[in-house]
Design an enzyme around this catalytic site. Structure first.
Site, PDB file in Angstrom:
ATOM      1  N   SER A 252       0.680  -1.595   0.372  1.00 13.20           N
ATOM      2  CA  SER A 252      -0.113  -0.068   0.024  1.00 13.20           C
ATOM      3  C   SER A 252       0.773   1.097   0.193  1.00 13.20           C
ATOM      4  CB  SER A 252      -0.900  -0.021   1.150  1.00 13.20           C
ATOM      5  OG  SER A 252      -0.474   0.212   2.377  1.00 13.20           O
ATOM      6  N   LYS A 253       0.039   2.284   0.118  1.00 14.33           N
ATOM      7  CA  LYS A 253       1.320   3.520   0.129  1.00 14.33           C
ATOM      8  C   LYS A 253       2.241   3.868   0.944  1.00 14.33           C
ATOM      9  CE  LYS A 253      -0.697   7.204  -2.837  1.00 14.33           C
ATOM     10  NZ  LYS A 253       0.313   6.583  -3.967  1.00 14.33           N
ATOM     11  N   ARG A 254       1.800   3.058   2.025  1.00 18.65           N
ATOM     12  CA  ARG A 254       2.546   3.235   3.797  1.00 18.65           C
ATOM     13  C   ARG A 254       4.198   3.270   2.672  1.00 18.65           C
ATOM     14  NH1 ARG A 254       2.336  -0.755   6.912  1.00 18.65           N
ATOM     15  NH2 ARG A 254       1.134  -1.792   5.274  1.00 18.65           N
ATOM     16  N   GLY A 256       5.427   3.683  -0.119  1.00 20.47           N
ATOM     17  CA  GLY A 256       6.402   4.503  -0.570  1.00 20.47           C
ATOM     18  C   GLY A 256       5.675   4.212  -1.889  1.00 20.47           C
TER      19      GLY A 256
END
Ligand code: GLU
Length: 473
Positions: A252-254, A256
Site C-alpha cells: 500500500s501507500k505506506r 512508499g
C-alpha cells in the site's frame, strides 16, 4: 493464436499490481506470437475519469508495453472502451432473460441493502435468491418505475452447484456450492456490472488467457457461471498472488512509491521497472535477474509464474535501476540524464558539448541509483564548491607545483594529467593519499565521488587552477 488483454479500470494511477498484470499478459502474448489487447473498463461511472485513462495509457507506453488493439489504435473487435459497448451488454443480458437465466429486479438499493442486513442478522450469508428479489416486483412498483422512467436492474440466477477452476497458477480451485448467490449483471441505469461486461468482452474479443491478481478469484466463479450459462468456453485463467510489502503486509501507500508514475518521477528507467515487475511472481529459468524486455519475452512461460506472494523490495528496484543505467549506451545514458542536467545546463549547451557531457555521465555512471540523484552528483562540475580545508605547507607546495605542471600540459588527457600529478609530487614528502584526498576536497568539496582523474579531466585547466589557488593563500 493466443489473445491476451489488460483491462484496467480508469479509476486511479497504474499501480505495481496492475502494471505487473499488464506485463505478464503482454509477455505471454508476445512470446506466443499472439495479440495483446487494451480494454478500458470504465463502467464505474462515478470513479472513472478520462484523465486516469490517459494516465494509464501514458504509463503503459512508457513501460514499453504496446498493444495491438485498443481504444486508441482500434482493432477488429472494438470498441475497446466498455462505456461504448452498452448495447452489446444489454443484448446479451436479454438473451439470458429470455432463457430464464436472468431476471428483472424492481428493487431500490435501500431495499437490497436491508435484505442483506436481514440475512446477516439471521446468521445467513448475504446470498440473494430469485424469489427474494422478485418479491419486489409488484404491479404497483412496475407502474412506478414506468412513470419515473426507471429501468429494472437485471440479476443473474446463479446455479447452486460446485464450480471447479483449473487455474494455470493455482492448480485446481474448488468453489463449493453456495459460495455466491444471485448477482446483478446490469444496474438500473443500464450500466453493466464488471463481472458481466468482462465475460461478454473476453468472449467477443476472443481472449484465450486471462492472467490477473488472485484478488479476482471470487469474481472468477461468477464469470465461469456466466460462460456456462451462455454455453461458451472459458478462457484459461491464471491468478497470480498478491504483492506484499517488505513487511509482508499487503502493498500500500505506506510502502512508499507504488505507482508507475511515481517510479518515473523518481528517476527510474522503464527498463528497470519492467524488469523488477517481471520478477514479482515470475522467474527466469536460469535465475537471471537483469533482463531486457526482449529477453523476458524470450524466456517467459506461464509455468514459471509462482504460487507464493511476491515481495516488493524497493532496494531491489534501486539496484536494478543502477544496473540498467550502467548498461545503457553512452548516447542513451546522456539522453535519459538530460532532464536532470538542465538544473545546471541548457539543451543547447549539452548539444554543443556533447562529448564532454557524455564523459561526464560516464564518470558518474557507476554511482547513479535513481536518476534524480544526478543533479547532486554533477553539481561541483558546474558550481564551485564551498569548502573550508586547511592545507599543510607541504601540500600547498606540491599544489603550487601542480598548478605549473597543469598549465604546461598541451595535450589534455588522462595520461598527461597523471604525469602532472607525478611530477608535482616528485621529491616531496607528501603521501599520495594526502595528495589525492585533499585535491578531491579542494576540487569537489566532497570526500567521495567519481575517479579523481575524471574529475580533473572534466573540470579542465582553468577551473582546477582557480579552485586550487583559493586554498594556497
Ligand atoms: N477492470 C478490472 C480491474 O481493473 C479487470 C480485472 C480483470 O482482469 O478481469 O481489476
Amino acid at each position: 493464436m493466443v489473445r491476451l488483454r489488460f483491462a484496467p479500470s480508469p479509476t486511479g494511477y497504474l499501480h505495481v499490481g496492475g502494471a505487473r498484470t499488464a506485463l505478464f499478459n503482454f509477455l505471454y502474448a508476445k512470446k506466443m506470437g499472439g495479440k495483446f489487447v487494451l480494454r478500458i473498463e470504465d463502467t464505474d461511472v462515478e470513479r472513472s475519469e478520462k484523465e486516469f485513462e490517459e494516465g494509464l495509457i501514458k504509463a503503459l507506453k512508457w513501460l514499453g508495453l504496446n498493444w495491438d488493439e485498443g481504444p486508441d489504435v482500434g482493432g477488429e473487435f472494438g470498441p475497446y472502451r466498455q462505456s461504448e459497448r452498452l448495447d452489446i451488454y444489454r443484448k446479451y443480458a436479454q438473451k439470458l432473460i429470455d432463457e430464464g437465466k436472468a431476471y428483472e429486479v424492481y428493487a431500490y438499493p435501500e431495499e437490497i441493502e436491508s435484505l442483506r442486513e436481514k440475512l446477516l442478522s439471521e446468521g445467513k450469508p448475504p446470498h440473494y435468491t430469485r424469489e427474494m428479489l422478485e418479491s419486489f416486483t409488484t404491479p404497483e412498483r412496475k407502474k412506478e418505475y414506468e412513470e419515473k422512467g426507471l429501468k429494472p436492474a437485471i440479476y443473474f440466477s446463479m446455479p447452486r452447484k460446485e464450480y471447479v477452476l483449473n487455474d494455470i497458477v493455482k492448480g485446481e480451485v474448488v468453489f463449493k456450492e453456495g459460495t455466491v448467490g444471485d448477482f446483478a449483471i446490469i444496474r438500473s441505469n443500464g450500466i453493466p456490472i464488471y463481472n458481466f461486461a468482462c465475460v461478454i468482452d473476453d468472449y467477443l474479443m476472443k481472449i484465450t488467457h486471462v492472467i490477473r491478481g488472485d484478488d479476482h478469484l471470487s469474481n472468477t466463479v461468477k464469470q465461469i457461471a456466466l460462460y456456462e450459462a451462455f454455453g461458451w468456453e472459458t478462457p484459461q485463467f491464471g491468478h497470480v498472488s498478491m504483492i506484499l510489502g517488505p513487511d509482508a503486509k499487503k502493498l500500500s501507500k505506506r510502502h512508499g512509491a507504488t505507482s508507475v508514475e511515481e517510479f518515473k518521477e523518481r528517476g527510474y528507467l522503464p527498463e528497470a521497472v519492467v524488469n523488477f515487475l517481471a520478477l514479482l511472481g515470475w522467474s527466469h529459468p536460469e535465475g537471471k535477474e537483469i533482463m531486457s524486455l526482449e529477453e523476458m519475452i524470450d524466456a517467459f512461460s506461464l509455468e514459471r509464474l509462482g504460487k507464493n506472494p511476491a515481495i516488493f523490495d524497493p532496494k531491489k528496484l534501486k539496484w536494478m535501476n543502477a544496473e540498467h543505467f550502467r548498461n545503457l549506451s553512452d548516447e542513451k545514458a546522456l539522453e535519459v540524464s538530460k532532464p536532470y542536467l538542465l538544473k545546471y545546463s541548457t539543451e543547447k549547451d549539452i548539444e554543443n558539448n556533447k562529448e564532454w557531457f557524455i564523459n561526464l555521465i560516464k564518470a558518474i555512471k557507476d554511482r547513479v541509483e535513481e536518476l534524480t540523484e544526478i543533479p547532486y552528483l554533477v553539481e561541483f562540475f558546474f558550481v564551485e564548491p564551498e569548502c573550508k580545508i586547511e592545507l599543510s605547507q607541504e601540500v600547498k607546495d606540491v599544489y603550487k607545483k601542480l598548478i605549473i605542471e597543469i598549465s604546461n600540459i598541451d595535450d589534455w588527457n588522462e595520461k598527461t594529467i597523471y604525469q602532472a600529478f607525478k611530477n608535482a609530487m616528485k621529491g616531496s614528502k607528501v603521501k599520495g593519499k594526502d595528495f589525492y584526498m585533499n585535491l578531491r576536497i579542494v576540487l569537489t568539496g566532497r570526500e567521495e565521488g567519481p575517479e579523481l582523474i575524471d574529475v580533473v579531466y572534466l573540470l579542465g585547466k582553468e577551473k582546477i587552477i582557480n579552485r586550487i589557488k583559493k586554498h594556497l593563500g
